[in-house]
Design a protein around this motif. Structure first.
Motif, PDB file in Angstrom:
ATOM      1  N   VAL A 119     -54.766-137.047  16.363  1.00 47.04           N
ATOM      2  CA  VAL A 119     -55.184-136.981  17.759  1.00 47.04           C
ATOM      3  C   VAL A 119     -54.230-136.038  18.486  1.00 47.04           C
ATOM      4  O   VAL A 119     -53.128-135.753  18.014  1.00 47.04           O
ATOM      5  N   ALA A 120     -54.657-135.567  19.641  1.00 49.33           N
ATOM      6  CA  ALA A 120     -53.836-134.641  20.425  1.00 49.33           C
ATOM      7  C   ALA A 120     -52.633-135.355  21.026  1.00 49.33           C
ATOM      8  O   ALA A 120     -52.672-136.561  21.284  1.00 49.33           O
ATOM      9  N   ALA A 121     -51.578-134.602  21.251  1.00 54.45           N
ATOM     10  CA  ALA A 121     -50.422-135.137  21.971  1.00 54.45           C
ATOM     11  C   ALA A 121     -50.913-135.626  23.331  1.00 54.45           C
ATOM     12  O   ALA A 121     -51.795-135.021  23.938  1.00 54.45           O
ATOM     13  N   GLY A 122     -50.380-136.714  23.787  1.00 57.47           N
ATOM     14  CA  GLY A 122     -50.782-137.251  25.084  1.00 57.47           C
ATOM     15  C   GLY A 122     -51.923-138.244  25.018  1.00 57.47           C
ATOM     16  O   GLY A 122     -52.257-138.860  26.038  1.00 57.47           O
ATOM     17  N   PHE A 123     -52.549-138.433  23.834  1.00 57.13           N
ATOM     18  CA  PHE A 123     -53.612-139.433  23.730  1.00 57.13           C
ATOM     19  C   PHE A 123     -53.009-140.808  23.999  1.00 57.13           C
ATOM     20  O   PHE A 123     -52.010-141.193  23.404  1.00 57.13           O
ATOM     21  N   GLU A 124     -53.617-141.527  24.914  1.00 57.08           N
ATOM     22  CA  GLU A 124     -53.176-142.889  25.222  1.00 57.08           C
ATOM     23  C   GLU A 124     -54.302-143.864  24.884  1.00 57.08           C
ATOM     24  O   GLU A 124     -55.438-143.666  25.299  1.00 57.08           O
ATOM     25  N   PRO A 125     -53.984-144.905  24.136  1.00 54.47           N
ATOM     26  CA  PRO A 125     -55.006-145.888  23.764  1.00 54.47           C
ATOM     27  C   PRO A 125     -55.620-146.561  24.980  1.00 54.47           C
ATOM     28  O   PRO A 125     -54.896-146.971  25.889  1.00 54.47           O
ATOM     29  N   ARG A 126     -56.926-146.646  24.971  1.00 54.84           N
ATOM     30  CA  ARG A 126     -57.673-147.367  26.003  1.00 54.84           C
ATOM     31  C   ARG A 126     -58.791-148.142  25.294  1.00 54.84           C
ATOM     32  O   ARG A 126     -59.921-147.656  25.204  1.00 54.84           O
TER      33      ARG A 126
END
Length: 163
Positions: free
Chosen positions: A99-106
């Motif tokens: 996944v890309a840098a900065g992906f935050e789980p939601r």
């Protein structure tokens, strides 16, 4: 065990989710007698294939859409009674997912739904942090496996793991 004395094994999929900063995403499971940091994923529903189940699990647990499932990294058979005694263990197939840098789980599941599946937290880990963890991980040697993945990439043939 079933009436014939055979182990009841749950089929499952998990992902080594790695971001653009080479961190791995783990979920914290809180079981009655243990705490374990593990890879996101879960059981395969009847009629689902491995990739289909992994896409569903990643959507539910971390909110990841448009999943590109990478290499099949590891196979793990874990023998332990769970799910209210329905199974004697779980056979997991683990794939790489970038996944890309900065992906935050939601998660699309609510925290109540996740807690019902024993999931209570998720966070990104650097290799250095993972090598210092004092809580159990699944697989047990996750730090060394992650190091190998970062240094050499996926194995040409999936590893078979213990525990």
């Amino acid at each position: 065990m079933n009436a014939d004395g055979e182990l009841r094994i749950r089929e499952a999929v998990r992902a080594l989710v790695v971001d653009g900063d080479d961190r791995v995403l783990l979920v914290r499971f809180e079981f009655p007698n243990s705490t374990i940091w593990a890879l996101p994923g879960g059981g395969i529903d009847p009629g689902e294939g491995h990739h289909e189940a992994l896409c569903r699990e990643l959507l539910e647990e971390i909110g990841l859409t448009d999943v590109e499932i990478g290499a099949h990294l590891w196979n793990r058979l874990h023998i332990v009674a769970f799910l209210n005694g329905q199974f004697d263990g779980q056979r997991e197939r683990v794939h790489a997912v970038r996944v890309a840098a900065g992906f935050e789980p939601r998660p699309t599941f609510t925290w109540e739904q996740l807690n019902a599946e024993y999931v209570f937290e998720m966070r990104w880990w650097t290799l250095a942090e993972l090598e210092l963890i004092d809580t159990a991980t699944a697989p047990a040697k996750l730090a060394s496996l992650f190091r190998e993945f970062l240094e050499t990439g996926p194995p040409s043939v999936p590893h078979t793991l213990d525990g």
